[in-house]
Design an enzyme around this catalytic site. Structure first.
Site, PDB file in Angstrom:
ATOM      1  N   GLU A 152       0.842  -1.202   0.000  1.00  0.00           N
ATOM      2  CA  GLU A 152       0.000   0.000   0.000  1.00  0.00           C
ATOM      3  C   GLU A 152       0.879   1.255   0.000  1.00  0.00           C
ATOM      4  O   GLU A 152       1.860   1.338   0.744  1.00  0.00           O
ATOM      5  CB  GLU A 152      -0.880  -0.028   1.247  1.00  0.00           C
ATOM      6  CG  GLU A 152      -1.849   1.123   1.386  1.00  0.00           C
ATOM      7  CD  GLU A 152      -2.667   1.022   2.670  1.00  0.00           C
ATOM      8  OE1 GLU A 152      -3.745   1.610   2.724  1.00  0.00           O
ATOM      9  OE2 GLU A 152      -2.216   0.332   3.621  1.00  0.00           O
TER      10      GLU A 152
ATOM     11  N   LYS B  21      -9.735   3.062  -1.987  1.00  0.00           N
ATOM     12  CA  LYS B  21     -10.053   2.457  -0.693  1.00  0.00           C
ATOM     13  C   LYS B  21     -11.337   3.048  -0.124  1.00  0.00           C
ATOM     14  O   LYS B  21     -11.483   4.272  -0.012  1.00  0.00           O
ATOM     15  CB  LYS B  21      -8.887   2.711   0.264  1.00  0.00           C
ATOM     16  CG  LYS B  21      -8.907   1.940   1.574  1.00  0.00           C
ATOM     17  CD  LYS B  21      -7.595   2.196   2.315  1.00  0.00           C
ATOM     18  CE  LYS B  21      -7.455   1.376   3.586  1.00  0.00           C
ATOM     19  NZ  LYS B  21      -6.145   1.636   4.249  1.00  0.00           N
TER      20      LYS B  21
ATOM     21  N   CYS C 289      -5.511  -3.148   2.522  1.00  0.00           N
ATOM     22  CA  CYS C 289      -5.129  -3.132   3.935  1.00  0.00           C
ATOM     23  C   CYS C 289      -6.298  -3.363   4.905  1.00  0.00           C
ATOM     24  O   CYS C 289      -6.808  -4.472   4.996  1.00  0.00           O
ATOM     25  CB  CYS C 289      -4.394  -1.826   4.253  1.00  0.00           C
ATOM     26  SG  CYS C 289      -3.340  -1.916   5.742  1.00  0.00           S
TER      27      CYS C 289
END
Length: 260
Positions: free
Chosen positions: A41, A105, A141
């Site tokens: 990430e 995200k 994540c």
């Protein structure tokens, strides 16, 4: 299908140094014949909140450089993306000098105020893409903790689930357990890439891994900077799904409220 995971230290705020490291990893992945290389990430910038705006405006320059390296290999990972002065944590797939896919995200990590600095992506948008005749799913994540996100990808036919992360060492057990669980419950390969060593104030867990659709560990990078490559047949996920058909919508059992 051959996939490489490029586990590396993400030096917070040092885009040039991180780019040099990633370029070396890409060259190694090309030499060993990988079809795709997955990075952690924000692998060029890390979570440098103080300089986030400046770094986000530098991202396109480095993405353009990586596009030039994407001939004959897909390059995946997340980048800072600045759109109308709003900053997103966006997963890119670069291939044949084109941006093949983007996903921002949607579940930001409130504990570290990620939701304060970043804009969440569109939760109704797709988190799958097609390449090499294979359907890939994506999460970033913290999203690994939310099974609905990768289940959405699996229900859309994803055979390989890609997870790009900066995950801390104190939650290593969760990282490994959740990655394995996502493979088993979605009957798909799970390929994870985490940072190792220190990134800003976080000591990262490393342990980038590949799990098969039964949750068996095929490869693990442990805690060092390294490139790990795995050869597997994505169609094996279809075989498992036919032999043991458990990939259903949980809310078909009337045990969930909001549908994905």
């Amino acid at each position: 299908m051959k996939i490489s995971v490029a586990q590396m230290q993400v030096i917070e705020g040092n885009m040039e140094k991180n780019y040099e490291t990633s370029l070396d990893m890409i060259q190694k992945a090309k030499l060993n014949g990988s079809n795709l290389v997955l990075f952690p990430e924000l692998f060029l910038s890390g979570f440098d909140y103080t300089n986030l705006d400046k770094l986000s405006r530098l991202s396109p320059k480095y993405i353009d450089k990586l596009l030039e390296e994407s001939k004959n290999i897909a390059i995946c990972g997340t980048f800072l993306e600045n759109i109308d002065n709003k900053i997103y944590n966006t997963f890119y797939c670069l291939y044949e000098r084109k941006v093949l896919f983007k996903y921002s995200k949607i579940k930001l990590f409130e504990v570290t105020k990620e939701d304060y600095y970043f804009k969440a992506g569109n939760k109704s948008g797709p988190n799958t893409f097609d390449l090499f005749g294979i359907k890939f799913g994506v999460c970033i994540c913290f999203e690994l903790r939310f099974p609905e996100i990768l289940r959405k990808a699996a229900l859309n036919g994803a055979q390989v689930l890609l997870v790009s992360a900066i995950w801390p060492i104190e939650r290593l057990h969760a990282w490994q357990s959740l990655s394995c669980a996502r493979a088993i419950e979605n009957q798909a390969f799970v390929v994870t890439c985490n940072a190792n060593d220190r990134s800003g104030k976080w000591m990262c867990a490393g342990h980038s891994s590949v799990y098969d659709p039964n949750g068996l560990l095929l490869e693990c990078a442990l805690d060092c900077t390294t490139l790990k490559s795995v050869v597997f047949d994505p169609e094996y996920s279809r075989k498992i799904q036919k032999e043991f058909p458990s990939l259903i919508r949980a809310y078909d059992l009337n045990c969930m409220g909001e549908k994905i």
